[in-house]
Design an enzyme around this catalytic site. Structure first.
Site, PDB file in Angstrom:
ATOM      1  N   SER A  48       0.798  -1.227   0.000  1.00 53.93           N
ATOM      2  CA  SER A  48       0.000   0.000   0.000  1.00 53.93           C
ATOM      3  C   SER A  48       0.831   1.277   0.000  1.00 53.93           C
ATOM      4  O   SER A  48       0.360   2.305  -0.463  1.00 53.93           O
ATOM      5  CB  SER A  48      -0.962   0.016   1.189  1.00 53.93           C
ATOM      6  OG  SER A  48      -0.276   0.234   2.393  1.00 53.93           O
ATOM      7  N   LYS A  92       0.095   4.871   6.676  1.00 51.22           N
ATOM      8  CA  LYS A  92      -0.574   5.579   5.577  1.00 51.22           C
ATOM      9  C   LYS A  92      -0.147   7.039   5.561  1.00 51.22           C
ATOM     10  O   LYS A  92       0.416   7.560   6.510  1.00 51.22           O
ATOM     11  CB  LYS A  92      -2.105   5.519   5.730  1.00 51.22           C
ATOM     12  CG  LYS A  92      -2.689   4.138   5.820  1.00 51.22           C
ATOM     13  CD  LYS A  92      -2.609   3.379   4.526  1.00 51.22           C
ATOM     14  CE  LYS A  92      -3.201   1.983   4.714  1.00 51.22           C
ATOM     15  NZ  LYS A  92      -2.744   1.059   3.719  1.00 51.22           N
TER      16      LYS A  92
END
Length: 183
Positions: A48, A92
């Site tokens: 990710s 993130k």
């Protein structure tokens, strides 16, 4: 007299264990306080956050202090408690903070979301392989453990201090401008 003698003998035997327990408690307490208020190392694994971090794993230094002392900004990379998998963490990039309206591509097309106060909108850099705020919504700031400030490993790819949020924003604006000019 036998009981007193026994008691005195047992305290001589148990005293080192009590001291060891006290020292262990101090070490554990100090480690907890260090992690909570100063920082810690962790491994960011998964696709990710490619290309910023390797899918096989990158060891990063996370500053709890940087997060506690300053406001989060768009572009900061954070480590937070996973909203979908208790006991796990996510890595993130912050793409929206309280009060922002963020537009993002979802499987239903382009959608806009308003980020509530004391929440953040998170996206992975590799959005086609990221499970992020597009899936679970805005994340409460209370779930954030810290801000990634340094990549320790691998040495040959991305080693060093993380790009500042301001530099990231400028790079993203330049990329968007290039895409628009290419059309």
């Amino acid at each position: 007299a036998v009981r007193v003698g026994f008691w005195m003998a047992s305290t001589r035997v148990l005293r080192p264990f009590g001291q060891a327990a006290l020292i262990l408690g101090q070490v554990v307490g100090t480690a907890f306080l260090f992690e909570e208020y100063v920082g810690f190392m962790t491994c960011a694994v998964g696709e990710s956050m490619k290309p910023t971090f390797r899918a096989e794993g990158s060891i990063v230094l996370v500053s709890s202090m940087a997060y506690h002392r300053s406001n989060l900004q768009k572009g900061d990379i954070i480590i937070a408690k996973s909203p979908t998998a208790p006991g796990q963490m996510v890595c993130k990039r912050v793409c929206g903070t309280g009060g922002d309206t963020v537009g993002t591509q979802t499987r239903f097309g382009r959608q806009f979301f308003r980020v509530p106060e004391h929440f953040v909108w998170l996206l992975g850099d590799n959005q086609s392989r990221s499970w992020d705020s597009r899936s679970y919504g805005a994340l409460p700031q209370s779930m954030i453990k810290g801000k990634v400030v340094f990549q320790l490993w691998p040495f040959n790819a991305g080693w060093g201090f993380m790009e500042t949020s301001e530099a990231w924003r400028k790079r993203k604006e330049a990329e968007a401008k290039q895409k628009e000019e290419a059309r």
